[in-house]
Design a protein around this motif. Structure first.
Motif, PDB file in Angstrom:
ATOM      1  N   LEU A 102       1.105  -1.173   0.399  1.00 41.87           N
ATOM      2  CA  LEU A 102       0.293   0.083   0.266  1.00 41.87           C
ATOM      3  C   LEU A 102       0.420   1.874   0.130  1.00 41.87           C
ATOM      4  CD1 LEU A 102      -2.642   1.783   0.223  1.00 41.87           C
ATOM      5  CD2 LEU A 102      -2.430   1.154   3.019  1.00 41.87           C
ATOM      6  N   GLU A 103       1.086   2.162  -1.106  1.00 46.78           N
ATOM      7  CA  GLU A 103       1.937   3.295  -1.062  1.00 46.78           C
ATOM      8  C   GLU A 103       0.808   4.476  -0.558  1.00 46.78           C
ATOM      9  OE1 GLU A 103       4.473   3.956  -2.356  1.00 46.78           O
ATOM     10  OE2 GLU A 103       5.330   2.107  -2.711  1.00 46.78           O
ATOM     11  N   VAL A 104       1.325   5.201   0.260  1.00 48.46           N
ATOM     12  CA  VAL A 104       0.701   6.387   0.925  1.00 48.46           C
ATOM     13  C   VAL A 104       1.714   7.562   0.592  1.00 48.46           C
ATOM     14  CG1 VAL A 104      -0.358   7.472   2.488  1.00 48.46           C
ATOM     15  CG2 VAL A 104      -0.557   5.179   2.487  1.00 48.46           C
ATOM     16  N   GLY A 105       1.727   7.877  -0.555  1.00 49.33           N
ATOM     17  CA  GLY A 105       2.231   9.294  -0.887  1.00 49.33           C
ATOM     18  C   GLY A 105       2.172  10.457  -0.801  1.00 49.33           C
ATOM     19  N   GLY A 106       3.344  11.912  -1.303  1.00 48.89           N
ATOM     20  CA  GLY A 106       2.805  12.985  -0.783  1.00 48.89           C
ATOM     21  C   GLY A 106       2.289  13.776   1.068  1.00 48.89           C
ATOM     22  N   VAL A 107       2.866  12.306   1.675  1.00 52.19           N
ATOM     23  CA  VAL A 107       2.487  13.039   3.178  1.00 52.19           C
ATOM     24  C   VAL A 107       3.878  14.091   3.761  1.00 52.19           C
ATOM     25  CG1 VAL A 107       2.223  11.656   5.592  1.00 52.19           C
ATOM     26  CG2 VAL A 107       1.572  10.731   3.406  1.00 52.19           C
ATOM     27  N   ASP A 108       3.536  14.509   4.545  1.00 59.23           N
ATOM     28  CA  ASP A 108       4.576  15.429   4.873  1.00 59.23           C
ATOM     29  C   ASP A 108       4.011  15.143   6.734  1.00 59.23           C
ATOM     30  OD1 ASP A 108       6.115  17.333   6.491  1.00 59.23           O
ATOM     31  OD2 ASP A 108       4.613  19.052   6.006  1.00 59.23           O
ATOM     32  N   THR A 119       8.563  13.910  12.848  1.00 55.67           N
ATOM     33  CA  THR A 119       8.525  12.754  11.938  1.00 55.67           C
ATOM     34  C   THR A 119       8.080  11.321  12.796  1.00 55.67           C
ATOM     35  OG1 THR A 119      10.406  12.139  11.208  1.00 55.67           O
ATOM     36  CG2 THR A 119       9.126  13.647   9.772  1.00 55.67           C
ATOM     37  N   ALA A 120       9.140  11.153  13.522  1.00 55.18           N
ATOM     38  CA  ALA A 120       8.598   9.789  14.827  1.00 55.18           C
ATOM     39  C   ALA A 120       7.111  10.108  15.118  1.00 55.18           C
ATOM     40  CB  ALA A 120       9.917   8.872  14.392  1.00 55.18           C
ATOM     41  N   LEU A 121       7.334  11.166  15.998  1.00 59.43           N
ATOM     42  CA  LEU A 121       7.182  11.935  17.111  1.00 59.43           C
ATOM     43  C   LEU A 121       5.071  11.520  16.245  1.00 59.43           C
ATOM     44  CD1 LEU A 121       6.252  12.311  19.993  1.00 59.43           C
ATOM     45  CD2 LEU A 121       6.523  14.708  18.965  1.00 59.43           C
ATOM     46  N   ASN A 122       4.361  12.293  15.777  1.00 61.62           N
ATOM     47  CA  ASN A 122       3.810  12.378  15.234  1.00 61.62           C
ATOM     48  C   ASN A 122       3.495  11.032  14.348  1.00 61.62           C
ATOM     49  OD1 ASN A 122       3.728  15.130  14.879  1.00 61.62           O
ATOM     50  ND2 ASN A 122       4.364  15.324  13.404  1.00 61.62           N
ATOM     51  N   ALA A 123       4.244  10.091  13.514  1.00 52.63           N
ATOM     52  CA  ALA A 123       3.889   8.981  13.105  1.00 52.63           C
ATOM     53  C   ALA A 123       2.780   7.989  14.343  1.00 52.63           C
ATOM     54  CB  ALA A 123       4.080   8.254  12.133  1.00 52.63           C
ATOM     55  N   SER A 124       4.682   8.263  15.440  1.00 57.64           N
ATOM     56  CA  SER A 124       3.817   7.225  16.585  1.00 57.64           C
ATOM     57  C   SER A 124       2.416   7.382  17.550  1.00 57.64           C
ATOM     58  CB  SER A 124       5.261   7.134  17.308  1.00 57.64           C
ATOM     59  OG  SER A 124       6.224   6.523  17.312  1.00 57.64           O
ATOM     60  N   ARG A 125       2.415   8.440  17.452  1.00 61.33           N
ATOM     61  CA  ARG A 125       1.056   9.722  18.366  1.00 61.33           C
ATOM     62  C   ARG A 125      -0.044   8.381  17.597  1.00 61.33           C
ATOM     63  NH1 ARG A 125       3.122  15.571  19.937  1.00 61.33           N
ATOM     64  NH2 ARG A 125       3.677  15.298  21.951  1.00 61.33           N
ATOM     65  N   ALA A 126       0.318   9.077  15.950  1.00 59.68           N
ATOM     66  CA  ALA A 126      -0.807   8.286  15.499  1.00 59.68           C
ATOM     67  C   ALA A 126      -1.573   6.970  15.469  1.00 59.68           C
ATOM     68  CB  ALA A 126      -1.072   8.976  13.848  1.00 59.68           C
ATOM     69  N   ALA A 127      -0.314   6.742  15.049  1.00 61.00           N
ATOM     70  CA  ALA A 127      -0.335   5.131  15.268  1.00 61.00           C
ATOM     71  C   ALA A 127      -0.961   4.269  17.309  1.00 61.00           C
ATOM     72  CB  ALA A 127       1.002   4.357  14.829  1.00 61.00           C
ATOM     73  N   ALA A 151       0.532  13.160   9.800  1.00 66.39           N
ATOM     74  CA  ALA A 151       0.540  11.274  10.080  1.00 66.39           C
ATOM     75  C   ALA A 151      -0.571  11.022  10.680  1.00 66.39           C
ATOM     76  CB  ALA A 151       1.325  11.985  11.201  1.00 66.39           C
ATOM     77  N   ALA A 152      -1.548  12.271  11.086  1.00 68.47           N
ATOM     78  CA  ALA A 152      -2.502  10.798  11.508  1.00 68.47           C
ATOM     79  C   ALA A 152      -3.640  10.263  10.229  1.00 68.47           C
ATOM     80  CB  ALA A 152      -4.002  12.444  12.368  1.00 68.47           C
ATOM     81  N   GLU A 153      -3.996  11.046   8.828  1.00 71.40           N
ATOM     82  CA  GLU A 153      -4.058  10.586   8.078  1.00 71.40           C
ATOM     83  C   GLU A 153      -3.895   9.849   7.039  1.00 71.40           C
ATOM     84  OE1 GLU A 153      -6.351  12.458   3.995  1.00 71.40           O
ATOM     85  OE2 GLU A 153      -5.155  14.229   5.125  1.00 71.40           O
TER      86      GLU A 153
END
Length: 225
Positions: free
Chosen positions: A46-52, A105-113, A59-61
């Protein structure tokens, strides 16, 4: 095929591609979250591209897209990041940029996940720190400081999640054998560096159920440097 789903940030970079390849070889279901878009990838990815990922909403999206597609998330591999060599005196924007690319980047992705990882029987977060962040060399201040912050994030989050199924660890590579590093250091011997495939194997072990007894670890992966 395993039912486990892994989301890999920065999956189009040299290390990210090695992790994707290794994850697919293990039969894992793979999502790639990256700022880049339009890259060719196996149909099963699954490609989720164009993500800041420096933007918490994006990140949440992105994480929500992964969960909507696969129905679950078992591991987050935070590989997105960047590097710059610049002296403290000569640098201007590098400090903020390094913290944004490596820590935020790691903080936002972790919080969302986290809500989804807590729902997994064996939730995992694996971050990429740096062996060079243990003692900063000349020109490495901004990079080393940002990676040291990733180390502290790893330790703090691991402590916070000890009552859950989620473990949080980081690998601390030395020089990774990439085309860019070979070009930047033509006189070095890359045989002493860390092969992306070897680092990928370590990351995926930490992301596996078999690593359930390990959390809060900062694991050096330094080859023969």
């Amino acid at each position: 095929m395993s039912e486990r789903v892994v989301a890999i940030t920065g999956g189009h970079g040299a290390l990210g591609q090695a992790v994707v390849e290794a994850a697919l070889a293990q039969g894992l279901k793979v999502a790639v979250i990256d700022h880049a878009s339009g890259h060719a990838a196996p149909d099963s990815v699954l490609e989720v591209g164009g993500v800041d990922l420096t933007d918490p909403a994006e990140a949440a999206e992105a994480i929500a897209t992964v969960v909507a597609h696969f129905g679950r998330l078992d591991a987050l591999l935070n590989i997105a990041g960047g590097f710059v060599w610049r002296t403290v005196e000569g640098g201007e924007n590098e400090w903020g940029r390094m913290f944004a690319l490596n820590l935020t980047t790691a903080l936002n992705a972790s919080r969302a996940a986290l809500p989804h990882l807590k729902a997994s029987d064996e939730g995992r977060i694996v971050n990429v720190g740096a062996n060079g962040a243990l003692k900063a060399a000349s020109g490495m201040g901004a990079y080393s400081a940002s990676k040291s912050a990733v180390h502290r994030l790893t330790e703090a989050l691991a402590e916070e999640l000890k009552s859950s199924s989620v473990t949080v660890n980081a690998v601390l590579p030395s020089i990774i054998d990439t085309a860019a590093n070979r070009a930047d250091m033509p006189d070095a011997d890359p045989r002493a560096w860390v092969a992306p495939a070897d680092l990928a194997a370590t990351i995926l072990f930490l992301a596996s159920p078999q690593a359930r007894a390990i959390t809060g670890a900062l694991l050096p992966v330094t080859g023969r440097v």
